[in-house]
Design an enzyme around this catalytic site. Sequence first.
Site, PDB file in Angstrom:
ATOM      1  N   LYS A 121      29.680  43.290  43.829  1.00 52.11           N
ATOM      2  CA  LYS A 121      30.187  44.553  43.894  1.00 52.11           C
ATOM      3  C   LYS A 121      28.837  45.583  44.865  1.00 52.11           C
ATOM      4  CE  LYS A 121      32.861  46.558  40.504  1.00 52.11           C
ATOM      5  NZ  LYS A 121      33.156  47.463  39.649  1.00 52.11           N
ATOM      6  N   LYS A 204      41.023  36.403  42.250  1.00 51.92           N
ATOM      7  CA  LYS A 204      42.157  37.173  41.093  1.00 51.92           C
ATOM      8  C   LYS A 204      42.674  38.261  41.710  1.00 51.92           C
ATOM      9  CE  LYS A 204      38.800  40.105  39.288  1.00 51.92           C
ATOM     10  NZ  LYS A 204      37.969  41.412  38.197  1.00 51.92           N
ATOM     11  N   LYS A 207      42.714  45.257  41.708  1.00 54.36           N
ATOM     12  CA  LYS A 207      43.282  46.502  41.748  1.00 54.36           C
ATOM     13  C   LYS A 207      42.827  46.916  43.445  1.00 54.36           C
ATOM     14  CE  LYS A 207      41.531  48.555  36.961  1.00 54.36           C
ATOM     15  NZ  LYS A 207      41.184  49.252  37.084  1.00 54.36           N
TER      16      LYS A 207
HETATM   17  P1  AMP Z   1      39.148  45.795  35.496  1.00 55.47           P
HETATM   18  O1  AMP Z   1      40.473  46.313  36.758  1.00 55.47           O
HETATM   19  O2  AMP Z   1      38.202  45.520  35.857  1.00 55.47           O
HETATM   20  O3  AMP Z   1      38.514  48.001  34.704  1.00 55.47           O
HETATM   21  O4  AMP Z   1      39.586  45.773  34.701  1.00 55.47           O
HETATM   22  C1  AMP Z   1      40.303  45.835  33.405  1.00 55.47           C
HETATM   23  C2  AMP Z   1      40.423  45.667  32.267  1.00 55.47           C
HETATM   24  O5  AMP Z   1      41.930  43.645  33.315  1.00 55.47           O
HETATM   25  C3  AMP Z   1      38.876  44.346  31.779  1.00 55.47           C
HETATM   26  O6  AMP Z   1      39.567  43.052  30.463  1.00 55.47           O
HETATM   27  C4  AMP Z   1      39.684  42.281  32.759  1.00 55.47           C
HETATM   28  O7  AMP Z   1      39.042  41.798  32.481  1.00 55.47           O
HETATM   29  C5  AMP Z   1      40.741  42.657  32.688  1.00 55.47           C
HETATM   30  N1  AMP Z   1      41.773  41.999  34.542  1.00 55.47           N
HETATM   31  C6  AMP Z   1      41.050  42.498  35.440  1.00 55.47           C
HETATM   32  N2  AMP Z   1      42.142  41.645  36.387  1.00 55.47           N
HETATM   33  C7  AMP Z   1      42.618  40.798  35.633  1.00 55.47           C
HETATM   34  C8  AMP Z   1      43.084  40.144  36.445  1.00 55.47           C
HETATM   35  N3  AMP Z   1      43.378  38.843  37.106  1.00 55.47           N
HETATM   36  N4  AMP Z   1      43.347  38.639  35.050  1.00 55.47           N
HETATM   37  C9  AMP Z   1      43.304  38.623  34.125  1.00 55.47           C
HETATM   38  N5  AMP Z   1      42.738  40.057  33.540  1.00 55.47           N
HETATM   39  C10 AMP Z   1      41.857  41.183  34.210  1.00 55.47           C
END
Ligand code: AMP
Length: 345
Positions: A121, A204, A207
């Site tokens: 980041k 991966k 968002k």
């Molecule tokens: P974030 O969008 O970074 O706030 O992630 C929120 C939750 O979603 C966390 O537990 C991440 O590990 C999970 N997460 C985000 N992207 C993925 C993905 N591509 N595959 C699986 N889990 C994800």
Amino acid sequence: MTDAAKSKFTPRVFSGIQPTNHLQLGNYLGAVKRFVEMQNSGIETIYCIVDLHAITVWQDPVDLQNATRELAASYIASGLDPKRSILFNQSQVPGHAELGWIFNCVARMGWMNRMTQWKDKAGKDAEKASLGLFAYPSLMAADILLYHATHVPVGEDQKQHVELTRDIAIKFNHDFKVDFFPVTQPVIEGAATRVMSLRDGSKKMSKSDPSDASRINLTDDADTVAQKFRKARTDSEPLPETLEGLKDRPEARNLVNIYAALAEMTPEAVVAEYAGQGFGTFKPALADLAVSKLSPIADEMKRLMADPAEIDRILGDGAARANAIAEPILAQTYDIVGLIRSRRT
Ligand code: AMP
Ligand code: TRP
């Protein structure tokens, strides 16, 4: 968890998601769906919208409020019951920031420097990143340990942060010669702990990916979902008979994993069912499955979003319940550290 920790701390689940952009399928399968399963298993569950984490990078204030309410709606529409689980936004419980500060004084610069999310980041221009972004994992440790949470369901990408939380708990307990904070377990399970981009099987799903075609958003309508799966990058081989055959086919493996997680099957069972079939058959089946699972969620989100005052009420109620658990733990932490806290609310 050590055996001692196992006997001393009652099982409690905590997890959080940042209110930035719309939730994507990876968040749903890797996190929210698992949160709901844990809630339904009867264990005590606390789920947070981590708005203080979101502001470690710039957020437009109006967008932040909208994203916070939308995330609350996504949680509830996915099956999270705000009566059975505690659901709230982080900034309404001041203990997160307070314990976060104490952990800033426990964690070491070197530990933070090793975090891959920080390196990703902050990029090449770390000098210009906020101090909050650097301290992000220590606030995350505070989120978890403020409730003495023993289990943290997350996707694969958060494993390093949960390990750091364990290091902070261990160092705190050691420095102050107490057995106060549990050594928390990450819970990274299921077929979809790392859902990959639909455009690039080595990245991966995220968002914040600039390409909307790379992800399925929970807010996408049925046509958009079908079109995104149709255009998903794959090879031209049919599906093999066993998972072994997907070893060097990351895009195909990703679609099989998504199917498995949505259908609640193992990836082995999915390839067994579709062995020999091409993507011309598999992709529409996957799109139908995704639409059947996701469109009720999108509809319910819309309904909930029409009443923002009700969402705010739910978050306020959750914050009061979270605070009631956090307060005594924070008061004891102050005591252990030697901070005088004679005011009681
Ligand atoms: P974030 O969008 O970074 O706030 O992630 C929120 C939750 O979603 C966390 O537990 C991440 O590990 C999970 N997460 C985000 N992207 C993925 C993905 N591509 N595959 C699986 N889990 C994800
Ligand atoms: N860092 C997590 C993410 O980006 C979000 C988060 C913040 C979190 N605090 C947490 C996850 C506590 C689990 C537990 O996905």
